[in-house]
Design a protein around this motif. Structure first.
Motif, PDB file in Angstrom:
ATOM      1  N   VAL A 226      15.808   8.942  31.733  1.00 56.09           N
ATOM      2  CA  VAL A 226      15.156   8.527  30.441  1.00 56.09           C
ATOM      3  C   VAL A 226      15.708   6.690  30.204  1.00 56.09           C
ATOM      4  N   GLU A 227      14.873   6.027  30.384  1.00 50.06           N
ATOM      5  CA  GLU A 227      15.462   4.516  30.111  1.00 50.06           C
ATOM      6  C   GLU A 227      15.199   4.178  28.651  1.00 50.06           C
ATOM      7  N   ASN A 228      14.142   4.614  27.781  1.00 47.92           N
ATOM      8  CA  ASN A 228      14.119   4.501  26.380  1.00 47.92           C
ATOM      9  C   ASN A 228      13.110   5.402  25.752  1.00 47.92           C
ATOM     10  N   LEU A 229      13.129   5.305  24.492  1.00 42.89           N
ATOM     11  CA  LEU A 229      12.274   6.086  23.641  1.00 42.89           C
ATOM     12  C   LEU A 229      11.518   5.063  22.923  1.00 42.89           C
ATOM     13  N   PRO A 230      10.173   4.770  23.469  1.00 37.32           N
ATOM     14  CA  PRO A 230       9.491   3.914  22.490  1.00 37.32           C
ATOM     15  C   PRO A 230       8.987   4.379  21.400  1.00 37.32           C
ATOM     16  N   GLY A 231       9.210   3.489  20.148  1.00 37.16           N
ATOM     17  CA  GLY A 231       9.066   4.040  18.659  1.00 37.16           C
ATOM     18  C   GLY A 231      10.189   4.800  18.241  1.00 37.16           C
ATOM     19  N   GLY A 232      11.197   5.371  19.253  1.00 37.71           N
ATOM     20  CA  GLY A 232      11.956   6.154  18.445  1.00 37.71           C
ATOM     21  C   GLY A 232      11.891   7.704  18.021  1.00 37.71           C
ATOM     22  N   ASP A 233      10.315   8.111  18.070  1.00 35.71           N
ATOM     23  CA  ASP A 233      10.084   9.194  17.472  1.00 35.71           C
ATOM     24  C   ASP A 233      10.073  10.425  18.375  1.00 35.71           C
ATOM     25  N   GLY A 234      10.347  10.155  19.425  1.00 41.04           N
ATOM     26  CA  GLY A 234      10.331  11.339  20.583  1.00 41.04           C
ATOM     27  C   GLY A 234       9.046  11.958  21.066  1.00 41.04           C
ATOM     28  N   LEU A 235       8.190  11.309  20.791  1.00 40.11           N
ATOM     29  CA  LEU A 235       6.799  11.439  21.301  1.00 40.11           C
ATOM     30  C   LEU A 235       6.405  11.075  22.821  1.00 40.11           C
ATOM     31  N   THR A 236       6.935   9.875  22.985  1.00 43.36           N
ATOM     32  CA  THR A 236       6.753   9.410  24.697  1.00 43.36           C
ATOM     33  C   THR A 236       8.295   8.970  24.868  1.00 43.36           C
ATOM     34  N   ALA A 237       8.434   8.895  26.307  1.00 42.84           N
ATOM     35  CA  ALA A 237       9.626   8.352  26.854  1.00 42.84           C
ATOM     36  C   ALA A 237       9.396   7.473  27.926  1.00 42.84           C
TER      37      ALA A 237
END
Length: 330
Positions: A226-237
């Motif tokens: 996992v590189e990052n979590l766009p938006g930081g909400d855990g909905l996407t990675a």
């Protein structure tokens, strides 16, 4: 013999132990594949001490003089089409392309023209010296129609052999490197790991690939991080995947099997479409504009089949993918 035929000759080392004709020829003419040399022999294009030999397995004694008549490559089928290509690297042996999403690699039913192969035939022209006797590009790996990114193609038999061997080894020797970026639903746990699951054609839908029990399909291994979590909400990675094997739809199926299908993947992520409703307006619009699976072949590395030089290329995210990523991060 026509004026387009080239005569190649060699003398086997005197005193050498008898050896198969095709092996002797393959060692002497490294730019021609063993399969190509076998075909030339069967077609009556090989002579040993002025005697025609059609059996590639015939033992050849030391001191023998061999001649191979190599016809000019036949015209390519399909035909070339002068359409745009993004060329990342090109030399006498190979060409590296940054393929856009939506471009089919090889002609097939429903896609008889306009493919990457059609474009390469027109672009490369006479620099294609012939793969198996035909003036065509040597496709050693493919990307799905709607996957963007880097792809290497051979221009001649020698390059085709060398690249094919590296792809067959799947990077186990360290020569080949392939990395993909994927946007997935949810966050894979653990955040870095390996997915090992055999793949085969689905028994219910022959156009799909499915995970099957070991021994029933082809061994497949995907390493991910996992590189990052766009938006930081855990909905996407955003996930980086490195292939140890290269099976059809491998990344898409493996991640979907883990419960994390790719955004925009209508084939393997249809059951997760309701997740899009949880996105805010801008990322939801960017996902609709993507209109494909969010998968990009971002890195490609290999050894040059002639020089042995280490080549490595990177491709930036295409606009549709980067727009979606920015919208998710906003």
């Amino acid at each position: 013999m026509t004026h387009d035929t080239t005569v190649r000759s060699l003398v086997v080392e005197p005193g050498a132990a008898p050896e198969r004709l095709d092996r002797v020829l393959a060692r002497g003419f490294e730019d021609l594949s063993r399969a190509r040399l076998q075909a030339l022999a069967r077609d009556g294009h090989v002579r040993c001490d002025d005697v025609e030999i059609r059996d590639p397995s015939r033992k050849i004694a030391g001191g023998s003089r061999l001649e191979v008549l190599v016809p000019a490559p036949l015209p390519a089928e399909p035909q070339g089409e002068a359409l745009p290509l993004v060329v990342v690297h090109e030399d006498d042996d190979l060409i590296v392309i940054d393929k856009p999403a939506g471009l089919v690699v090889h002609p097939a039913a429903g896609h008889e023209d306009g493919t990457l192969v059609n474009r390469l035939i027109a672009h490369c022209g006479d620099s294609l010296s012939g793969i198996g006797g035909v003036r065509r590009p040597g496709i050693v790996h493919r990307l799905d129609k709607d996957t963007s990114g880097l792809l290497v193609v051979a221009k001649n038999d020698r390059a085709h052999q060398g690249l094919s061997a590296q792809f067959a080894d799947h990077g186990r020797s360290g020569a080949l490197e392939r990395a993909y970026l994927a946007l997935v639903w949810g966050v894979p746990e653990p955040r870095a790991g390996t997915i090992t699951a055999s793949l085969a054609r689905s028994r219910h839908n022959r156009e799909k690939i499915a995970v099957v029990r070991d021994g029933e399909g082809r061994h497949a291994v995907t390493h991910y991080r996992v590189e990052n979590l766009p938006g930081g909400d855990g909905l996407t990675a955003l996930v980086r995947c490195r292939l140890e094997t290269g099976r059809t739809h491998q990344i898409r199926v493996h991640l979907s099997h883990r419960g994390h299908p790719l955004l925009g993947d209508a084939t393997y992520g249809a059951a997760f479409k309701t997740k899009a409703a949880r996105l805010s307006e801008k990322p939801r619009a960017a996902l609709a504009a993507l209109d494909r699976q969010a998968l990009h072949a971002a890195e490609l590395g290999f050894l040059h089949p002639r020089t042995g030089e280490r080549l490595r290329f990177e491709s930036p995210l295409p606009e549709d993918f980067s727009n979606l990523l920015r919208a998710l991060e906003a």
